[in-house]
Each structure stands twice: as C-alpha cells, then as structure tokens.
Design a protein around this motif. Structure first.
Motif, PDB file in Angstrom:
ATOM      1  N   TYR A  90     -21.967  -5.637   7.425  1.00  0.00           N
ATOM      2  CA  TYR A  90     -22.957  -5.057   6.514  1.00  0.00           C
ATOM      3  C   TYR A  90     -22.514  -5.255   5.062  1.00  0.00           C
ATOM      4  O   TYR A  90     -21.368  -4.964   4.703  1.00  0.00           O
ATOM      5  CB  TYR A  90     -23.128  -3.559   6.785  1.00  0.00           C
ATOM      6  CG  TYR A  90     -24.118  -2.901   5.863  1.00  0.00           C
ATOM      7  CD1 TYR A  90     -25.491  -3.054   6.055  1.00  0.00           C
ATOM      8  CD2 TYR A  90     -23.675  -2.141   4.779  1.00  0.00           C
ATOM      9  CE1 TYR A  90     -26.400  -2.459   5.197  1.00  0.00           C
ATOM     10  CE2 TYR A  90     -24.578  -1.539   3.912  1.00  0.00           C
ATOM     11  CZ  TYR A  90     -25.946  -1.712   4.128  1.00  0.00           C
ATOM     12  OH  TYR A  90     -26.839  -1.129   3.269  1.00  0.00           O
ATOM     13  N   GLY A  91     -23.406  -5.776   4.246  1.00  0.00           N
ATOM     14  CA  GLY A  91     -23.113  -6.008   2.841  1.00  0.00           C
ATOM     15  C   GLY A  91     -22.582  -7.388   2.534  1.00  0.00           C
ATOM     16  O   GLY A  91     -22.563  -7.800   1.371  1.00  0.00           O
ATOM     17  N   ASP A  92     -22.121  -8.132   3.561  1.00  0.00           N
ATOM     18  CA  ASP A  92     -21.619  -9.486   3.338  1.00  0.00           C
ATOM     19  C   ASP A  92     -22.775 -10.476   3.284  1.00  0.00           C
ATOM     20  O   ASP A  92     -23.770 -10.324   4.003  1.00  0.00           O
ATOM     21  CB  ASP A  92     -20.666  -9.901   4.459  1.00  0.00           C
ATOM     22  CG  ASP A  92     -19.360  -9.141   4.412  1.00  0.00           C
ATOM     23  OD1 ASP A  92     -19.060  -8.560   3.348  1.00  0.00           O
ATOM     24  OD2 ASP A  92     -18.641  -9.127   5.433  1.00  0.00           O
ATOM     25  N   GLU A  93     -22.633 -11.472   2.467  1.00  0.00           N
ATOM     26  CA  GLU A  93     -23.635 -12.525   2.414  1.00  0.00           C
ATOM     27  C   GLU A  93     -23.541 -13.368   3.689  1.00  0.00           C
ATOM     28  O   GLU A  93     -22.455 -13.815   4.062  1.00  0.00           O
ATOM     29  CB  GLU A  93     -23.421 -13.407   1.190  1.00  0.00           C
ATOM     30  CG  GLU A  93     -23.613 -12.691  -0.132  1.00  0.00           C
ATOM     31  CD  GLU A  93     -23.472 -13.632  -1.310  1.00  0.00           C
ATOM     32  OE1 GLU A  93     -23.680 -14.842  -1.114  1.00  0.00           O
ATOM     33  OE2 GLU A  93     -23.155 -13.149  -2.412  1.00  0.00           O
ATOM     34  N   PRO A  94     -24.673 -13.610   4.363  1.00  0.00           N
ATOM     35  CA  PRO A  94     -24.629 -14.375   5.619  1.00  0.00           C
ATOM     36  C   PRO A  94     -24.308 -15.853   5.413  1.00  0.00           C
ATOM     37  O   PRO A  94     -23.814 -16.517   6.329  1.00  0.00           O
ATOM     38  CB  PRO A  94     -26.033 -14.184   6.197  1.00  0.00           C
ATOM     39  CG  PRO A  94     -26.895 -13.901   5.004  1.00  0.00           C
ATOM     40  CD  PRO A  94     -26.034 -13.124   4.054  1.00  0.00           C
TER      41      PRO A  94
END
Length: 220
Positions: free
Chosen positions: A158-162
């Motif tokens: 959650y919160g990380d760029e994919p």
C-alpha cells in the motif's frame, strides 16, 4: 595461496565485451581489475568478484563465456588460469579458497544486456539513493532503455508505486528471483545455446548469411 575450486553449471545469453554497470569496490575492485583482462583473453567475461569470510576466506569469481554458456570444464580452466595470476599479483594478504562458478539461474544482473535478456522475469533491485521513497524494488522487468529499466511490482504494498522507472546509474545491486518461469526459460536458453539456435554475439544467422552473400553478388 589457493587450495580449492568449486564449480556450478548454468548458462545465459549475454553480449560480449560489454562493460558492467554494477561493479565492485575496495579489495574486490582491485581483484576485478587484475582478473578481468585475463578472463577476456581466454574467452570469458567477469560477472562478479566477491571476497567473503566463508570457509575461512573465500574468493568467488563468477564468470561466463561471451555467449553465456559455462561448463564444469570451463570453471576448471578459469581456476587453473587465475590461480598463478593471483599468486603473482598477491592482492590478498591471507590464505584463501578460490571458488569459480557460473552466474546460476537466479543470477546477478550486471550489464544492461542482462536486463534485456531476462525481460519479463522478476528481479530484485537495490538503489544507491532513495527513489520514490524507497531503495529496494521487486517486480517484472517491463521495459529497458539505454538509461533505465522499468519494473512492474509483483508484490505491491500500500502506497508504493506499482510501476517504477529505475535509472541504471542508481542501481547498486540487481538479481533475478527464482520462479518456475525463470527456470523453464533458463533451461530452454541453455539448450538453445548449446545446440546453436541462439547465435553468439557477432555471428551471422544462416538466413542473414545468405542475404549478405546475395547482396555482395549484386554489388560485384
């Protein structure tokens, strides 16, 4: 000063005479500078040098032929060639074990061509500086340019760029993650290389050779 050789067999497709983008520091860098030209003179190229405290003190030389293949006999040849060179140069002031190996399936990626070769597979990348709030990335290699590699996360938090584009100049370490797909593709590539279905760097495929011959005939 050397007293042992450990071998390992795997193969990948690589590009000959391409400089590494991930290199050693300190004593490892000094050793790499000594052995790299010698390796190239006998038909191999350096993947990584690592001096570790394993088994007292172990110098690991990870290498492969320019076409990406590496056999047990190749490891033995490299060991026989490197031992006297290292004894003369004497970069290590203590007794050590010499270990020569191939990169293996879950190999380090040290050249730009490595990322191209294994595009679509899962890789773990560490950076030397914070990028998008992180210094560690994992995911599939989605695209490779002259300057960067694009990674699509396979375990996005959650919160990380994919999807993240990582400049090559920031990569401090990169390694393939062992998956069923990687094992299958690595074994297939190894077989194709040994049976000549993947030409060595600079080699001309049969169809290309015929076209080149026809073109030369036209010019004559």
């Amino acid at each position: 000063m050397t007293d042992g050789t450990k071998t390992e067999h795997q193969a990948v497709e690589t590009t000959a005479h391409e400089e590494r983008i991930i290199t050693e520091t300190g004593v490892d860098a000094r050793i790499a500078g000594i052995i790299e030209p010698v390796l190239e003179s006998i038909g191999f190229r350096l993947v990584r040098v690592r001096l570790s405290g394993l088994n007292g003190l172990t110098l690991q030389i990870m290498t492969e032929r320019f076409d990406g293949t590496m056999t047990v006999e190749d490891c033995e040849l490299v060991s026989r060639t490197m031992s006297p060179v290292l004894d003369v140069e004497d970069p290590i002031d203590r007794h050590y074990h010499l270990e020569v190996s191939s990169p293996g399936i879950d190999r380090p990626l040290v050249r730009k061509s490595d990322f191209n070769t294994w595009s679509g597979h899962v890789v773990k990348v560490d950076t030397s500086a914070v990028l998008s709030g992180r210094k560690k990335f994992r995911g599939r290699i989605a695209a490779v340019t002259d300057d960067s590699v694009t990674i699509e996360s396979d375990q996005a938090s959650y919160g990380d760029e994919p999807v993240i584009e990582v400049p090559f100049e920031l990569i401090s370490d990169a390694r393939l993650i062992l998956t069923d797909d990687l094992i299958r593709d690595a074994l297939r590539r190894d077989k194709d290389l040994r049976e000549g279905r993947i030409p060595e760097e600079g080699a001309v495929a049969p169809d290309d050779a015929e076209s080149a011959e026809q073109e030369q005939t036209k010019q004559d």
